[in-house]
Scaffold this active site. Structure first.
Site, PDB file in Angstrom:
ATOM      1  N   LYS A 177       0.868  -1.183   0.000  1.00 57.75           N
ATOM      2  CA  LYS A 177       0.000   0.000   0.000  1.00 57.75           C
ATOM      3  C   LYS A 177       0.904   1.232   0.000  1.00 57.75           C
ATOM      4  O   LYS A 177       1.480   1.586   1.026  1.00 57.75           O
ATOM      5  CB  LYS A 177      -0.901  -0.047   1.241  1.00 57.75           C
ATOM      6  CG  LYS A 177      -2.001   1.010   1.351  1.00 57.75           C
ATOM      7  CD  LYS A 177      -1.516   2.364   1.574  1.00 57.75           C
ATOM      8  CE  LYS A 177      -2.341   3.471   1.999  1.00 57.75           C
ATOM      9  NZ  LYS A 177      -1.965   4.686   1.235  1.00 57.75           N
ATOM     10  N   CYS A 286      13.532  11.608   5.970  1.00 55.70           N
ATOM     11  CA  CYS A 286      13.526  11.355   7.426  1.00 55.70           C
ATOM     12  C   CYS A 286      14.890  11.679   7.989  1.00 55.70           C
ATOM     13  O   CYS A 286      15.029  12.000   9.164  1.00 55.70           O
ATOM     14  CB  CYS A 286      13.239   9.892   7.715  1.00 55.70           C
ATOM     15  SG  CYS A 286      11.756   9.331   6.952  1.00 55.70           S
ATOM     16  N   GLU A 385       9.686  17.933  13.931  1.00 52.30           N
ATOM     17  CA  GLU A 385      10.027  17.560  12.555  1.00 52.30           C
ATOM     18  C   GLU A 385       9.222  18.435  11.592  1.00 52.30           C
ATOM     19  O   GLU A 385       8.016  18.614  11.768  1.00 52.30           O
ATOM     20  CB  GLU A 385       9.706  16.088  12.289  1.00 52.30           C
ATOM     21  CG  GLU A 385      10.145  15.689  10.886  1.00 52.30           C
ATOM     22  CD  GLU A 385       9.913  14.223  10.554  1.00 52.30           C
ATOM     23  OE1 GLU A 385       8.788  13.740  10.738  1.00 52.30           O
ATOM     24  OE2 GLU A 385      10.876  13.583  10.093  1.00 52.30           O
TER      25      GLU A 385
HETATM   26  C1  UN1 Z   1      13.997   8.304   4.391  1.00 54.42           C
HETATM   27  O1  UN1 Z   1      13.969   9.503   4.229  1.00 54.42           O
HETATM   28  O2  UN1 Z   1      13.125   7.724   5.082  1.00 54.42           O
HETATM   29  O3  UN1 Z   1      19.779   7.897   4.088  1.00 54.42           O
HETATM   30  C2  UN1 Z   1      14.967   7.394   3.746  1.00 54.42           C
HETATM   31  C3  UN1 Z   1      19.107   8.502   3.227  1.00 54.42           C
HETATM   32  C4  UN1 Z   1      18.426   7.692   2.169  1.00 54.42           C
HETATM   33  C5  UN1 Z   1      17.164   7.085   2.683  1.00 54.42           C
HETATM   34  C6  UN1 Z   1      16.249   8.053   3.349  1.00 54.42           C
HETATM   35  N1  UN1 Z   1      19.318   6.645   1.737  1.00 54.42           N
HETATM   36  O4  UN1 Z   1      19.013   9.706   3.217  1.00 54.42           O
END
Ligand code: UN1
Length: 495
Positions: A177, A286, A385
Site C-alpha cells: 500500500k 527522514c 520535525e
Molecule cells: C527516508 O527519508 O526515510 O539515508 C529514507 C538517506 C536515504 C534514505 C532516506 N538513503 O538519506
C-alpha cells in the site's frame, strides 16, 4: 494498462484490475500541476481480495528455494537498471525531487534488490553446541507469511523496494500500500517484479487511502507483519491497531537530525554537507538535516558562508539538471512548511529565505525558498520535525553543549559531526542518541547494506535494510536434533 488518461488498476493475483464501483484519484506533478496518473481508490473488499490472493500464493513461494527467489530478484534489479532513467524521471515528475536524486532513488532500489538477491544464498541461521552429547542445535529462518508494506512518498521507489525485496527473499507474500501521492512510482515498482517473474499473488498492490486500505491491512488477522514508514502519529495508530492482534509492526518514523560543526571542522566541507543534508530532496527525508549545531567560535563565519552560497542556490524545475532544489511534494506539504515558517518568524531570527516562491513558472508549483532560521534550542522549529527546506541553526559553546542539544529531542534517526579531532569523532559515536552517526559527512545518504532506523520516537526498536531486513521479515525456529537414541533430559540429567 497505463494509457494516457486511463485508470491504472490494482494488482491482485497477478492481474491489473479496476474493480467495479471503485472511485479514482489522480497524482500531480508538484512543479506544474500536470496529471501524472489516475488510480483506483481501493476499498476494504479489494484489500480482502489482495490478502486472499497472497495467502493462496504463499505456499508455492515459501517452498521456492531461496536462491531461486534470489534469481527472480536479480531479474528485477536488472529490469530496473535498464529502466533507471525512465523511472528516475517518473520519480521526479511525480514527487518533485531533482533528477539526480530521482535517479538516485532508483539506484538505491537497484542496490537493495541486488543485495537481497544475494541473501537468497545466505539467510543464515546459527549452529551451536548442545549441552548434551550426540545432540545437534541450530536455527532456521522461516517466512512470516503474508506481510503488509506501507510506504511514504519521499522515497517512492527506494523505500517500497527496501521492504518488498526483503520480504520476498525471505519467502513472504506481500500486499503493498503506497502513499497515494506517488502511486505511479509504486506501479513502476510492482511492474519491475511482475516482469522479473514473481509468481501471481506473491506481490499485490492496493492503492488508496491510509484510512481505508492501510487500516484494513493492519486489522486483518491474515497479515502477520506490517512494515510501515511514515509520520509519527500514523505510525502510533498503526502500532496500536496491530498490537490488538499481537502482530509484529515495524515502524520507521520521523527525525530531527543535527549536524554539529565544531570549531576545528573543515568549514568548506561542512558547508557542502549542510547544503546537501538540509536542502537535498527539499528537506523531505527522514534523515534530512533540520538542525545545524554550530560552535560559537565559527558561528559568524560559517553562517556568512552559508548565506553566500544560498544566494546562488537554484530552485526550479527538478528535471533541469542545473537546478539544486525542486518543489515540495504536494499542496499539503507546502501548507505545513509555510506554517512552520510563520512559527519560525515569531520565535526565531530569519536569516535566509522564508517565503513561497512566486512569479512565472513558480506559480504553478509548490516552491519554497531554502530557509535558514537562527534560534535558541527549545523553540518549536528547533525540536519538531518539519519535513521541508527549513534549517534551524543553534549556537553551541562546546562539544558538551552540542551533544546535550543534539540529544534533547523526541527523535533519534540520523546525526552528524564535523571535526578533525579523531577522539572527539569517536566520542560522538558513543554520545549521540541516534540510529545513524556520520563523521565529516551529512546526515543523509545511508547505504542499503547497513541497518537503517533510529531510537526514541523514530521507531519501535527495529531496523530495516542491511542484515536487519532479514530479521524484520523472518521468524526464527530453534531446532534440536537428538541422535543419541535415548531420552536425554536437558537441565535434569547429570552432565
Ligand atoms: C527516508 O527519508 O526515510 O539515508 C529514507 C538517506 C536515504 C534514505 C532516506 N538513503 O538519506
Amino acid at each position: 494498462m497505463t494509457k494516457e488518461g486511463a485508470v491504472t488498476g490494482l494488482f491482485i493475483g497477478g492481474k491489473w484490475i479496476v474493480p467495479e464501483g471503485t472511485g479514482h484519484y489522480s497524482t500531480r506533478n508538484p512543479s506544474n500541476g500536470e496529471t501524472v496518473g489516475t488510480f483506483v481508490a481501493g476499498r476494504r473488499e479489494d484489500v480482502d481480495a489482495a490478502i486472499s490472493a497472497a495467502v493462496k500464493a504463499s505456499r508455492l513461494w515459501r517452498e521456492t528455494p531461496a536462491p531461486k527467489r534470489g534469481e527472480i530478484l536479480l531479474n528485477a534489479a536488472m529490469n530496473l537498471t535498464r529502466r533507471k532513467e525512465e523511472v528516475g524521471r517518473i520519480v521526479t515528475r511525480e514527487m518533485g525531487k531533482v533528477i539526480a536524486e530521482g535517479r538516485g532513488d532508483v539506484q538505491e532500489s537497484i542496490d537493495f534488490i541486488e543485495y537481497m538477491a544475494g541473501e537468497g544464498r545466505r539467510l543464515a541461521g546459527e549452529t551451536v553446541p548442545s549441552e548434551l552429547a550426540r545432540k545437534f542445535c541450530l536455527t532456521v529462518r522461516q517466512p512470516k507469511g503474508v506481510v503488509a508494506c506501507i510506504t511514504p512518498w519521499n522515497f517512492p521507489t527506494a523505500i517500497p523496494n527496501w521492504k518488498i525485496a526483503a520480504a520476498l527473499i525471505c519467502g513472504n507474500s506481500v500486499v503493498f500500500k503506497p502513499a497515494s501521492t506517488t502511486s505511479q512510482c509504486a506501479v513502476e515498482v510492482v511492474k519491475t517484479y511482475e516482469e522479473a517473474g514473481v509468481p501471481a499473488g506473491v506481490l499485490n498492490l492496493v492503492t488508496g487511502s491510509g484510512g481505508v486500505v492501510g487500516n484494513a491491512l493492519v486489522e486483518d488477522p491474515r497479515i502477520r507483519a506490517v512494515s510501515f514508514t511514515g509520520g509519527v502519529e500514523t505510525g502510533r495508530d498503526v502500532y496500536v491497531r496491530g498490537a490488538r492482534q499481537l502482530k509484529m509492526v515495524h515502524l520507521e518514523l520521523g527525525g530531527k537530525n543535527p549536524q554539529i560543526v565544531m570549531d576545528d571542522a573543515d568549514l568548506k566541507l561542512a558547508l557542502d554537507g549542510i547544503l546537501f543534508g538540509a536542502f537535498g530532496t527539499s528537506g523531505q527525508r527522514c534523515t534530512a538535516t533540520s538542525r545545524l549545531l554550530l560552535h560559537a567560535k565559527v558561528y559568524d563565519e560559517f553562517l556568512g558562508m552559508l548565506e553566500h552560497r544560498l544566494e546562488s542556490f537554484k530552485v526550479g524545475d527538478p528535471l533541469d539538471p542545473s537546478v539544486d532544489m525542486g518543489p515540495v511534494a504536494s499542496e499539503d506539504q507546502e501548507r505545513k512548511v509555510l506554517e512552520y515558517i510563520e512559527i519560525g518568524k515569531k520565535e526565531a531570527h530569519r536569516r535566509v529565505g522564508g517565503t513561497k516562491l512566486t512569479g512565472g513558472a513558480f506559480d504553478k508549483g509548490y516552491f519554497i525558498a531554502p530557509t535558514v532560521f537562527e534560534t535558541a534550542h527549545g523553540t518549536r522549529i528547533s525540536k519538531e520535525e518539519i519535513f521541508g527546506p527549513l534549517l534551524s541553526v543553534v549556537k553551541v559553546a562546546d562539544y558538551t553543549e552540542a551533544v546535550r542539544v543534539a540529544n534533547d529531542v523526541d527523535y533519534g534517526l540520523s546525526s552528524s559531526i564535523y571535526t578533525r579531532d579523531v577522539n572527539r569523532a569517536f566520542r560522538a559515536i558513543d554520545d549521540l542518541e541516534a540510529g545513524i552517526t556520520y563523521v565529516n559527512a551529512p546526515t543523509i545518504g545511508a547505504e542499503v547494506h547497513l541497518p537503517f532506523g533510529g531510537v526514541k520516537n523514530t521507531g519501535n526498536g527495529g531496523r530495516e535494510a542491511g542484515s536487519a531486513a532479514i530479521e524484520e521479515f523472518t521468524e526464527v525456529k530453534s531446532v534440536f536434533i537428538d541422535f543419541s537414541e535415548h531420552l536425554q533430559r536437558a537441565q535434569i540429567d547429570p552432565r
